[in-house]
Scaffold this motif. Structure first.
Motif, PDB file in Angstrom:
ATOM      1  N   ALA A  92       0.838  -1.172   0.027  1.00 22.81           N
ATOM      2  CA  ALA A  92      -0.078  -0.173   0.061  1.00 22.81           C
ATOM      3  C   ALA A  92       0.978   1.221   0.112  1.00 22.81           C
ATOM      4  N   HIS A  93       2.336   1.280   0.446  1.00 30.31           N
ATOM      5  CA  HIS A  93       2.851   2.414   0.648  1.00 30.31           C
ATOM      6  C   HIS A  93       3.554   2.671  -0.817  1.00 30.31           C
ATOM      7  N   THR A  94       3.763   4.006  -0.914  1.00 29.95           N
ATOM      8  CA  THR A  94       4.530   4.477  -2.098  1.00 29.95           C
ATOM      9  C   THR A  94       5.542   5.336  -1.959  1.00 29.95           C
ATOM     10  N   LEU A  95       6.645   5.513  -2.749  1.00 36.30           N
ATOM     11  CA  LEU A  95       7.610   6.397  -2.495  1.00 36.30           C
ATOM     12  C   LEU A  95       7.983   6.972  -3.786  1.00 36.30           C
ATOM     13  N   ALA A  96       7.393   8.681  -3.769  1.00 39.69           N
ATOM     14  CA  ALA A  96       7.531   9.263  -4.720  1.00 39.69           C
ATOM     15  C   ALA A  96       8.705  10.119  -5.026  1.00 39.69           C
ATOM     16  N   VAL A  97       9.404  10.248  -6.376  1.00 36.08           N
ATOM     17  CA  VAL A  97      10.607  10.717  -6.428  1.00 36.08           C
ATOM     18  C   VAL A  97      10.625  12.314  -6.255  1.00 36.08           C
ATOM     19  N   VAL A  98       9.311  13.095  -6.360  1.00 34.63           N
ATOM     20  CA  VAL A  98       8.998  14.315  -6.145  1.00 34.63           C
ATOM     21  C   VAL A  98       9.240  14.670  -4.752  1.00 34.63           C
ATOM     22  N   ASP A  99       9.374  13.605  -3.884  1.00 31.07           N
ATOM     23  CA  ASP A  99       9.600  13.885  -2.315  1.00 31.07           C
ATOM     24  C   ASP A  99      11.100  14.079  -2.049  1.00 31.07           C
ATOM     25  N   SER A 100      12.265  13.798  -2.944  1.00 32.01           N
ATOM     26  CA  SER A 100      13.412  13.692  -2.705  1.00 32.01           C
ATOM     27  C   SER A 100      13.798  15.346  -2.791  1.00 32.01           C
ATOM     28  N   PRO A 101      14.679  15.453  -1.688  1.00 32.44           N
ATOM     29  CA  PRO A 101      15.346  16.820  -1.651  1.00 32.44           C
ATOM     30  C   PRO A 101      16.138  17.128  -3.042  1.00 32.44           C
TER      31      PRO A 101
END
Length: 375
Positions: free
Chosen positions: A55-64
């Motif tokens: 269910a979890h996602t990790l979006a590249v737009v959250d990267s500093p």
């Protein structure tokens, strides 16, 4: 991070009215954009099978690093605006068009399943940044890009090896059906590994390589623990042996994985070929091989000879360096002879094995990672 570095370099070169230099940076950006695009649609192949639909996602737009890239690319856009309407035919326009389209597709696909926490906690971007910047060279070089282009395939191969180990362990018993999806994932990821090799082959000039060569120490591609040892020495031979009694699908996937390994060897061969010179020119490698290209070619042939799925009789071999079958082979040979002469003259300490190059590389092979196979 590499895209941010390259975009900032393009900005600086445009401000210095060096459009050719900026175009070179944008060309490298398109190369890394293509790699990002390759990775973005493969992210589901990274996770274990039972976590595929987490269910979890990790979006590249959250990267500093993404946020930094956005700011730098906005600066780049400001520098390019006065040049956009110029009627002059310049290469940077094509590179920008290619890069932006690659970025569009990559942003859409760049979500990774299975992240248990927030981006910073899970990825540790500051630790990544510190590791990447641990060593830098003075001046304007492609050292950071060179390292990234090597480390991305290394990281992918670690995932491939995990999949292959589980597949080999499950073959020959009632769990063999689990081997097929694992082999499919390994197959897709290895295809990406091969194409990532093209980043350096396509983008890095001989001069750019020579500018960083002294910083590489006594290293060789044959020192890769993941690729050369775990995959090629241990896991693929174990897979090839156990697949002989498997289903048609397992044998077909094993054969394709072996072809990817051979494709990687041929692709990687282009690095000593175009940066050190042709066969029988005597250019030494950093580790002291007396003819770098011939050494790599022999390693490729040795790997093929051990692969039960390899074609035994071939009417033509890519490493038949003296063959005149390719119509441009004479021109190729003369160009590579020039590269060899330039390389040997520029790096006499490597060629004569003096200074630090008189020492042994000090490398020892890692322990075997070979499931269900005696050492």
């Amino acid at each position: 991070m590499n895209l941010g570095e390259l975009a900032a370099a393009a900005v600086n070169r445009l401000r210095a009215e060096d459009e050719a230099g900026a175009a070179r940076c944008l060309e490298w950006m398109a190369g890394f954009g293509r790699v990002w695009n390759e990775l973005a649609w493969l992210v589901r192949d990274f996770s274990p099978l039972d976590e595929e639909d987490g269910a979890h996602t990790l979006a590249v737009v959250d990267s500093p690093s993404w946020r930094h890239l956005v700011n730098v690319e906005r600066e780049l856009a400001q520098e390019l605006k006065p040049l956009v309407d110029s009627a002059q035919a310049v290469q940077w326009k094509r590179h920008v068009l290619r890069y932006v389209m690659l970025q569009r597709a990559s942003l859409e696909y760049s979500c990774v399943g299975g992240a248990p926490r927030g981006y910073d906690d899970f990825v540790q971007p500051e630790a990544v940044r510190a590791a990447v910047r641990e060593r830098q060279l003075p001046g304007d070089t492609v050292f950071m890009q060179f390292r990234a282009a090597h480390q991305m395939p290394e990281l992918l191969v670690q995932v491939v090896n995990d999949h292959l180990e589980r597949a080999v362990d499950s073959m020959g018993d009632e769990e063999e059906r689990r081997a097929v999806p694992l082999l499919r994932r390994a197959d897709r990821l290895l295809d990406a590994v091969v194409r990532m090799t093209d980043l350096l082959v396509d983008q890095m000039t001989t001069e750019e390589y020579h500018e960083i060569r002294v910083a590489l120490g006594l290293t060789s591609g044959s020192h890769s623990a993941g690729l050369h040892f775990e995959l090629m020495r241990d896991l693929y031979p174990a897979l090839a042996r156990k697949s002989q009694g498997g289903s048609h699908e397992i044998q077909r996937l094993t054969r394709t994985i072996g072809l990817h390994i051979d494709r990687w060897r041929l692709g990687h061969m282009n690095l000593p070929r175009t940066n050190l010179g042709g066969a029988d020119t005597g250019t030494r490698s950093l580790t002291g091989a007396t003819d770098a290209l011939q050494t790599v070619a022999r390693m490729r042939e040795a790997g093929r000879s051990r692969d039960p799925y390899s074609q035994a009789d071939r009417p033509f071999r890519a490493t038949d360096w003296t063959s005149d079958t390719p119509p441009l082979s004479e021109i190729e040979g003369r160009l590579l002879a020039d590269v060899a002469q330039h390389t040997q003259e520029r790096f006499r300490d490597v060629q004569d094995r003096t200074g630090r190059y008189a020492e042994s590389p000090g490398f020892s092979a890692p322990p075997k990672r070979c499931p269900n196979r005696p050492n």
